[in-house]
Enzyme design. Sequence first.
Site, short mmCIF file in Angstrom:
data_model
loop_
_atom_site.label_atom_id
_atom_site.label_comp_id
_atom_site.label_asym_id
_atom_site.label_seq_id
_atom_site.Cartn_x
_atom_site.Cartn_y
_atom_site.Cartn_z
N GLU A 176 -9.94 19.77 -28.07
CA GLU A 176 -10.93 20.86 -28.08
C GLU A 176 -10.28 22.18 -28.50
O GLU A 176 -10.38 23.20 -27.80
CB GLU A 176 -11.61 20.97 -26.71
CG GLU A 176 -12.37 19.70 -26.36
CD GLU A 176 -13.34 19.81 -25.19
OE1 GLU A 176 -13.31 20.82 -24.48
OE2 GLU A 176 -14.13 18.87 -25.00
N GLU A 295 -14.68 11.78 -25.99
CA GLU A 295 -15.25 12.24 -24.72
C GLU A 295 -16.76 12.24 -24.87
O GLU A 295 -17.30 12.89 -25.77
CB GLU A 295 -14.79 13.67 -24.37
CG GLU A 295 -13.36 13.75 -23.90
CD GLU A 295 -12.99 15.14 -23.36
OE1 GLU A 295 -13.85 15.84 -22.78
OE2 GLU A 295 -11.81 15.51 -23.55
O1 AHR Z 1 -13.97 15.99 -19.20
C1 AHR Z 1 -13.76 17.28 -18.66
C2 AHR Z 1 -13.36 18.30 -19.71
O2 AHR Z 1 -14.38 18.35 -20.66
C3 AHR Z 1 -12.13 17.97 -20.52
O3 AHR Z 1 -10.98 18.39 -19.93
C4 AHR Z 1 -12.36 18.74 -21.77
O4 AHR Z 1 -11.73 18.14 -22.89
C5 AHR Z 1 -13.87 18.80 -21.89
O5 AHR Z 1 -14.30 20.08 -22.14
#
Ligand code: AHR
Length: 497
Positions: A176, A295
Amino acid sequence: MNTVTVLFDQSKGTINRNIYGHFSEHIGGVFYDGLWVGEDSTVPNIRGFRKALVESFARINPPVLRWPGGCFAETYDWRDGIGPREKRPRRVNWWYKYDRRVETNQVGTHEFMDFCRMTGARPYVAANMTGVTPLHIRNWIEYCNMPAGLTTLADERAANGSPEPFNVAYWGIGNENWGGGGRMTAEMCAREYLRFMTVCESLPGDMTFVACGPSGHDVNWTRELMRTLAAKNHIPAALSVHYYCGTAGAPQDFTEDEWYQLLRQANRMQNIVDDHRAVMDEFDPDRRTAMFVDEWGCWHRDGTGPSKGYNLFEQQSSMRDAVVAALTLNIFNNRCDVVAMANVAQLCNNLHSLYLAGGDHFVETPNYFVYDLYKTHQGAKQLETVCDCGAWPGDGSPAARPLERVSVSASQAADGSLTVTLANTSMTEPVEVALAGHGGAVAGRATISTLAADDPHACNTFENPAAVRPASVERDFADGDVVLLPPASVTAVRVAG
Ligand code: AHR
């Protein structure tokens, strides 16, 4: 009559096992008192990891597990997590300012690799690109992957208990970077990525380096990143995509409107995957860059899990989250020509978790059972389907795909067995579906497993850990037979080959 037709003669290819991947970050209770209880714990454990969880996780054939972040990676020094555990430093980590919990480094590289070996998951290390140098990450790779006897770092690994290399194939370069990972522009991120990747790829081995992709639907990020890399004649091996859906409410307390609101948000994954791929195609028409949705999941109001807020981002999961998981995995299966990996966030005591745990308590959430029902899709040949069951009215956003009343995907394994997974996206109404084949028949000895509950808000809790469980029936299935999908449910029809 509602119908689902499986097109035996139309396929997008093989469903990459890695679509069924997971994510475990050092955040809140994912590791400490979640996966990890320590070797001296009274909680039954295997070399420190919660035994019930290890055994349960292994049952769903996890192909890959991402670690140690997320954002945690941005301030993580891998050297803190090797060597004798009693000597490892305690650190104020990325999440400390939110939960005042110190990272004890009891789980480091060796423990994580041990967990992977125990459960069959391949490790995917998401490395820091913001707070360290390229050489630091390169040394971590050397430590993990070079044969003992070759270098001092490889010998250090052997001395720390692992003569065999870990052979980590997946390395995330940054996380990110548009946000927590350095607040970069896409162009800056591409340049940093090239700097890190060039140093890291100087090591031999079959490794996939993952460049930081967009937040959700931000195609401008993807275009700018790919453009900058292409200008340096580089096509990344993989690009990450992150997308969370969520409502402001609590996961186990929602209205009917909020049910559909969340499912529509989840359904946007179709646009997200397709639109990013279309932009990637501008620079990578041969599709050499794999898409890793590394994610994804539901992000609800936290503090709704059993620790009542102690574990950061911990939330309960109801049948609504299970239907989101089923819908999303169907989307990935049906785009198996584009999505090469997906990692639901996060494994335990966190967002969209498969497990809730603490002390002696251990619970499999409804999400867990979706992965169990879907596991025969892994590595199977995807089959196209035609679903004629209607759709819910749109939410006004012009580009959004309709939310189908029944979400479906199908696949055929090497032994000829067929798996059809169906999610009934209605919160209140059952659906009867006639299931048939085209160019083949959906016929034979079938196991029909259904995950449903009397109430779509149902969750598994420490007090009632078995409130939601799938039920299976076996029967002879004839082409065109009807399957009943209860409201807010997930069903897998498996027909033997
Ligand atoms: O999954 C929680 C957080 O969400 C992670 O650390 C980050 O990569 C995302 O913003």
